[in-house]
Design a protein around this motif. Structure first.
Motif, PDB file in Angstrom:
ATOM      1  N   GLN A 182       4.896  -7.013  -1.501  1.00 27.99           N
ATOM      2  CA  GLN A 182       3.779  -7.695  -2.164  1.00 27.99           C
ATOM      3  C   GLN A 182       3.166  -8.698  -1.191  1.00 27.99           C
ATOM      4  OE1 GLN A 182       4.646  -8.848  -6.488  1.00 27.99           O
ATOM      5  NE2 GLN A 182       6.675  -8.787  -5.610  1.00 27.99           N
ATOM      6  N   THR A 183       1.932  -9.119  -1.491  1.00 33.03           N
ATOM      7  CA  THR A 183       1.266 -10.090  -0.610  1.00 33.03           C
ATOM      8  C   THR A 183       1.807 -11.498  -0.905  1.00 33.03           C
ATOM      9  OG1 THR A 183      -0.476 -10.616  -2.184  1.00 33.03           O
ATOM     10  CG2 THR A 183      -0.872  -8.724  -0.715  1.00 33.03           C
ATOM     11  N   GLU A 186       0.930 -12.681  -4.288  1.00 32.92           N
ATOM     12  CA  GLU A 186       1.573 -12.006  -5.425  1.00 32.92           C
ATOM     13  C   GLU A 186       2.990 -12.514  -5.676  1.00 32.92           C
ATOM     14  OE1 GLU A 186      -0.752  -7.709  -5.225  1.00 32.92           O
ATOM     15  OE2 GLU A 186       0.961  -8.071  -3.929  1.00 32.92           O
TER      16      GLU A 186
END
Ligand code: UDP
Length: 409
Positions: A182-183, A186
């Protein structure tokens, strides 16, 4: 050394024959071993510690590999703490090799110190631009400030904005995608805040007053912690072979447990559980998310292999980082072993290890549902990274165990 270890893969005695205790502790990592010692020593309790693996030390276990290099068999562990209590307690069981961890990010072949700091700015930007950025950071945040990348990205000043974008793209985005899938936006902000942008010229990965590695290794440290006449250690014993949780209402899937059976007998003592709660509850509310790792150890015929202890691959490669163990341990050898870490979701395959809880609000709620199942069992305490579903460092796991011991004794 008189630590009482019974290996149930080779022992004739079945574990139940030797498990009479006041406190059962599940898991021989930092959390379980610390509380076992405290309950045994300070609480004068008979403690049985069960561990499903063939060794003590949990993921901090270290051992000599086939070429004689001392490796951390479950990924690099670098001790650091600001807690005087933790440091004094662990120092009873080990002397320390003084060691300050340094990490470089490989950004398209250029090595930049991490945490990203004023030296990293000098290495990444032309001198006059680096000077302007440094001046701006010092006036905006002050020397010594620790600024999470998420916070730096909210700044509107054009130059700060450019800097934040540079750090975000070159240090955090790709590494975080590899590590968590995930970034940085996130995942929970507390995760990237562990490695803030540092407004200082301090290249050390940690700024804590106490840092080092156990002089004779982690495994020896655990042997000393568990070396107490009131503690028996049982290896190769999985908790689910011994423990049974009895539901208050056999027809209710969501209802709480009302009793614990240990090898078929009611267990009225303490139960300190440092494994994963969803597994203990047979995943009745679904799997709690964890990240696992594939660890690839590469052997070299020379030493050193890399210019710093750990290189974070923040824009390239499939692995997140490489660590050369002799930097950490100071072992004087001509060969070397370097670890590559590949992150992946934990899916519960045989032998796969849940290294990291994926902390965040939604997962916390799922954890709380599991926790609530134990509300009627006052002697049951989940503990540690897995038991509490918290992203604890080693010292935090020890502190939590010491505090729980205060409560229990
Ligand atoms: N991180 C990153 N780039 C780095 C170092 C850290 O993006 O060069 C982020 C990444 O999301 C990582 C988190 O910061 O998971 C925490 O890093 P830390 O080194 O504390 O992770 P650990 O050693 O516990 O795996």
């Amino acid at each position: 050394m008189s630590v009482r270890i019974i290996d149930h893969r080779i022992a004739e005695r079945k574990p139940c024959a030797s498990l009479a205790c006041d406190a059962l502790v599940v898991g021989a990592g930092f959390a379980g071993s610390t509380i076992a010692r405290e309950l045994a020593e300070r609480g004068s309790m008979r403690v049985a510690l069960i561990e499903q693996r063939p060794h003590i030390g949990g993921n901090a276990y270290d051992t000599l590999d086939s070429q004689g290099v001392l490796i951390h068999a479950f990924g690099p562990h670098i001790y650091h703490t600001a807690s005087e209590r933790v440091h004094a307690w662990l120092s009873r069981f080990t002397a320390w090799r003084s060691y300050e961890h340094r990490v470089c990010a490989d950004v398209h072949g250029r090595l930049l110190p991490v945490p990203f700091n004023l030296n990293s700015i000098d290495a990444a930007f032309a001198p006059d631009k680096a000077a302007r950025i440094t001046e701006l950071l010092l006036s905006e945040f002050g020397r010594g400030a620790r600024v999470p990348i998420i916070e730096l990205r909210t700044k509107s000043d054009a130059l700060l904005h450019e800097l934040a974008d540079y750090i975000y793209e070159n240090i955090f985005l790709v590494y975080t995608m590899k590590q968590w899938g995930q970034t940085p936006e996130e995942i929970d902000p507390s995760i990237t805040a562990r490695v803030p942008v540092l407004i200082d010229r301090d290249d050390r990965y940690f700024q804590d007053p106490h840092q080092g590695v156990p002089h004779e290794g982690y495994t020896r440290l655990f042997e000393r912690i568990l070396d107490h006449p009131n503690i028996s250690v049982h290896l190769n014993v999985a908790a689910d072979e011994l423990l049974e949780l009895t539901p208050e209402d056999p027809d209710s899937k969501d209802g709480p447990f009302s009793g614990i059976l240990l090898a078929g007998q009611p267990h009225d003592g303490l139960l300190i559980y440092s494994g994963a709660l969803d597994e203990l509850c047979k995943w009745r509310f679904g799997r709690l998310p964890y990240r696992s790792l594939d660890l690839v150890y590469r052997h070299y015929d020379h030493n050193p292999v890399q210019p710093c202890a750990t290189i974070n691959y923040t824009v390239s490669e499939a692995y997140t980082r490489t660590t050369e163990f002799t930097w950490l341990t100071g072992q004087d050898v001509e060969v070397s072993t370097v670890l590559e870490e590949y992150s992946l979701p934990f899916e519960g395959a045989p032998g796969q290890i849940p290294y990291y809880p994926v902390v965040g609000e939604q997962n916390q709620q799922q954890y709380e549902r599991y926790r609530a199942l134990f509300s009627k069992l006052p002697g049951f305490y989940p503990l540690g990274r897995l038991g509490e579903y918290r992203y604890y460092n080693m010292d935090q796991a020890v502190l939590r165990a010491l505090e729980l011991a205060d409560e229990c004794i």
